[in-house]
Design a protein around this motif. Structure first.
Motif, short mmCIF file in Angstrom:
data_model
loop_
_atom_site.label_atom_id
_atom_site.label_comp_id
_atom_site.label_asym_id
_atom_site.label_seq_id
_atom_site.Cartn_x
_atom_site.Cartn_y
_atom_site.Cartn_z
N ASP A 151 0.75 -1.33 -0.07
CA ASP A 151 0.08 0.07 0.19
C ASP A 151 0.81 1.16 0.03
O ASP A 151 1.98 1.00 0.43
CB ASP A 151 -0.98 -0.01 1.24
CG ASP A 151 -1.88 -1.10 1.00
OD1 ASP A 151 -2.95 -1.11 0.14
OD2 ASP A 151 -2.13 -1.83 2.10
N ASP A 203 -5.48 0.19 0.14
CA ASP A 203 -6.38 -0.55 1.29
C ASP A 203 -6.08 -1.93 1.23
O ASP A 203 -6.71 -2.69 1.94
CB ASP A 203 -7.64 -0.06 1.26
CG ASP A 203 -8.49 -0.82 0.27
OD1 ASP A 203 -7.97 -0.98 -0.73
OD2 ASP A 203 -9.57 -0.77 0.36
N GLY A 254 -3.49 -3.94 2.46
CA GLY A 254 -3.11 -4.64 4.02
C GLY A 254 -4.27 -4.23 5.07
O GLY A 254 -4.23 -4.88 6.09
N THR A 255 -5.17 -3.22 4.72
CA THR A 255 -6.06 -2.99 6.02
C THR A 255 -7.53 -3.38 5.47
O THR A 255 -8.07 -3.82 6.64
CB THR A 255 -6.24 -1.26 6.04
OG1 THR A 255 -6.49 -0.72 4.87
CG2 THR A 255 -5.10 -0.82 6.44
N ALA A 256 -7.93 -3.54 4.42
CA ALA A 256 -9.35 -3.93 4.06
C ALA A 256 -9.47 -5.26 3.17
O ALA A 256 -10.34 -5.95 3.43
CB ALA A 256 -10.19 -2.81 3.58
N PRO A 279 -6.51 -8.08 5.28
CA PRO A 279 -5.83 -7.80 6.32
C PRO A 279 -5.09 -8.94 7.16
O PRO A 279 -4.34 -8.51 7.96
CB PRO A 279 -7.08 -7.55 7.41
CG PRO A 279 -8.35 -7.95 6.66
CD PRO A 279 -8.16 -8.23 5.11
N LYS A 300 2.90 -7.05 4.62
CA LYS A 300 2.39 -5.85 4.20
C LYS A 300 3.68 -4.91 4.31
O LYS A 300 4.28 -4.72 5.39
CB LYS A 300 1.39 -5.52 5.53
CG LYS A 300 0.37 -6.52 5.53
CD LYS A 300 -0.58 -6.14 6.76
CE LYS A 300 -1.72 -7.13 6.99
NZ LYS A 300 -2.48 -6.85 8.10
N PHE A 335 4.15 -0.66 3.48
CA PHE A 335 3.61 0.69 3.16
C PHE A 335 4.58 1.65 2.55
O PHE A 335 5.70 1.93 3.31
CB PHE A 335 2.88 1.18 4.58
CG PHE A 335 2.18 2.61 4.08
CD1 PHE A 335 0.86 2.46 4.18
CD2 PHE A 335 2.80 3.87 4.31
CE1 PHE A 335 0.00 3.62 3.77
CE2 PHE A 335 2.00 4.88 4.00
CZ PHE A 335 0.58 4.87 3.86
N ALA A 344 -12.54 2.24 3.94
CA ALA A 344 -11.36 1.97 3.57
C ALA A 344 -10.35 3.25 3.24
O ALA A 344 -9.72 3.07 2.20
CB ALA A 344 -11.32 0.94 2.40
N ARG A 376 -4.43 4.11 4.72
CA ARG A 376 -3.62 4.20 6.12
C ARG A 376 -2.63 3.22 5.94
O ARG A 376 -2.86 2.22 5.60
CB ARG A 376 -4.41 4.57 7.19
CG ARG A 376 -5.43 3.11 7.44
CD ARG A 376 -6.20 3.44 8.59
NE ARG A 376 -7.24 2.46 8.72
CZ ARG A 376 -7.24 1.20 9.32
NH1 ARG A 376 -6.08 1.09 9.92
NH2 ARG A 376 -8.17 0.42 9.41
N GLN A 377 -1.55 3.44 6.97
CA GLN A 377 -0.77 2.24 7.16
C GLN A 377 -1.10 1.30 8.15
O GLN A 377 -1.68 1.74 9.06
CB GLN A 377 0.48 2.85 7.80
CG GLN A 377 1.68 1.97 8.09
CD GLN A 377 2.65 2.77 8.73
OE1 GLN A 377 3.01 3.70 8.74
NE2 GLN A 377 3.29 1.99 9.68
N ALA A 378 -1.43 -0.03 7.70
CA ALA A 378 -1.56 -0.97 8.67
C ALA A 378 -0.57 -1.24 9.60
O ALA A 378 0.45 -1.01 9.50
CB ALA A 378 -1.67 -2.58 7.63
#
Length: 227
Positions: A7, A134, A136-138, A141, A146, A148, A193, A196-198
């Motif tokens: 991401d 998104d 790694g976050t959505a 996950p 992951k 960034f 989503a 943002r950084q996971a």
């Protein structure tokens, strides 16, 4: 085989990095940003975006089942091309016109839901490298690796400007920089989503790294997990 989520902000070289890594380790590469670009192209070509940028969201939502994105390896370039409903749109989705509409389209919850479902279906078996905002976050996950990626605004704008000029497309540096900052703002503040950084992502600031240095760093992270 693991799932790798990359991401970061627009024009920080995520796609180049992800494509090279996938080819190096024999994984499938999926460009999630290209999928949202396809949605923007579809909306533009169906007259769903007015001259002032207003989107006919009701019409687009009704037509979402008609948007199917796939990727096929281009034998000449050795990289995957993006297909919208079976048609190669790799060049058409990279224009400034599509770039200026992609973030508002990608911020629509029903667009994100549809593309996330397609992305998760593509990655169900693992063995993929997917890049986006998104992943790694959505989308994934639970991805084992992951990353960034970030870089300064000016460096990202210069990369994007050089890319457009190399493709023979008209470009103005200030317009590219303004577009990039606006995309960052929309991507980071959307309700569904946001970018943002996971918490468990490794950060890579590639402002002053060569492509080769990035590649080595990524391979090191991959081999730490798999060997």
């Amino acid at each position: 085989m693991i799932t790798i989520a990359i991401d970061g902000h627009s024009s920080c070289g995520k796609s180049t990095m992800a494509k090279d890594l996938a080819r190096e380790i024999g994984y499938i590469y999926i460009d999630s940003g290209a999928m949202y670009r396809c949605c923007a192209l579809f909306a533009l070509e169906h007259g769903l975006i007015a001259a002032d940028g207003t989107i006919d969201t009701a019409a687009l939502e009704a037509l979402m089942p008609e948007i199917q994105v796939s990727f096929r390896l281009n034998a000449e370039t050795g990289r995957p091309d993006t297909y919208l409903n079976g048609e190669n749109v790799e060049q058409r989705i990279r224009t400034m016109e599509v770039s200026s509409h992609v973030s508002p389209i990608a911020a629509l919850p029903f667009v994100r839901a549809a593309m996330t479902a397609q992305q998760q279906a593509m990655g169900r078996e693992g063995g993929i490298v997917m890049d986006g905002r998104d992943i790694g976050t959505a989308v994934f996950p639970d991805a084992e690796l992951k990353i960034f990626v970030t870089a300064s605004d000016e460096i990202r704008a210069q990369r994007r400007y050089d890319e457009l000029v190399a493709k023979g497309q008209p470009a103005d540096f200030q317009e590219v920089l303004d577009n990039l900052r606006e995309r960052d703002r929309i991507d980071s503040t959307r309700e569904v989503a946001p970018l943002r950084q996971a918490p468990d992502a490794l950060v890579l600031d590639n402002s002053h790294l060569t492509i080769e240095e990035q590649k080595q760093w990524l391979l090191e992270q991959y081999f730490k997990l798999t060997h």
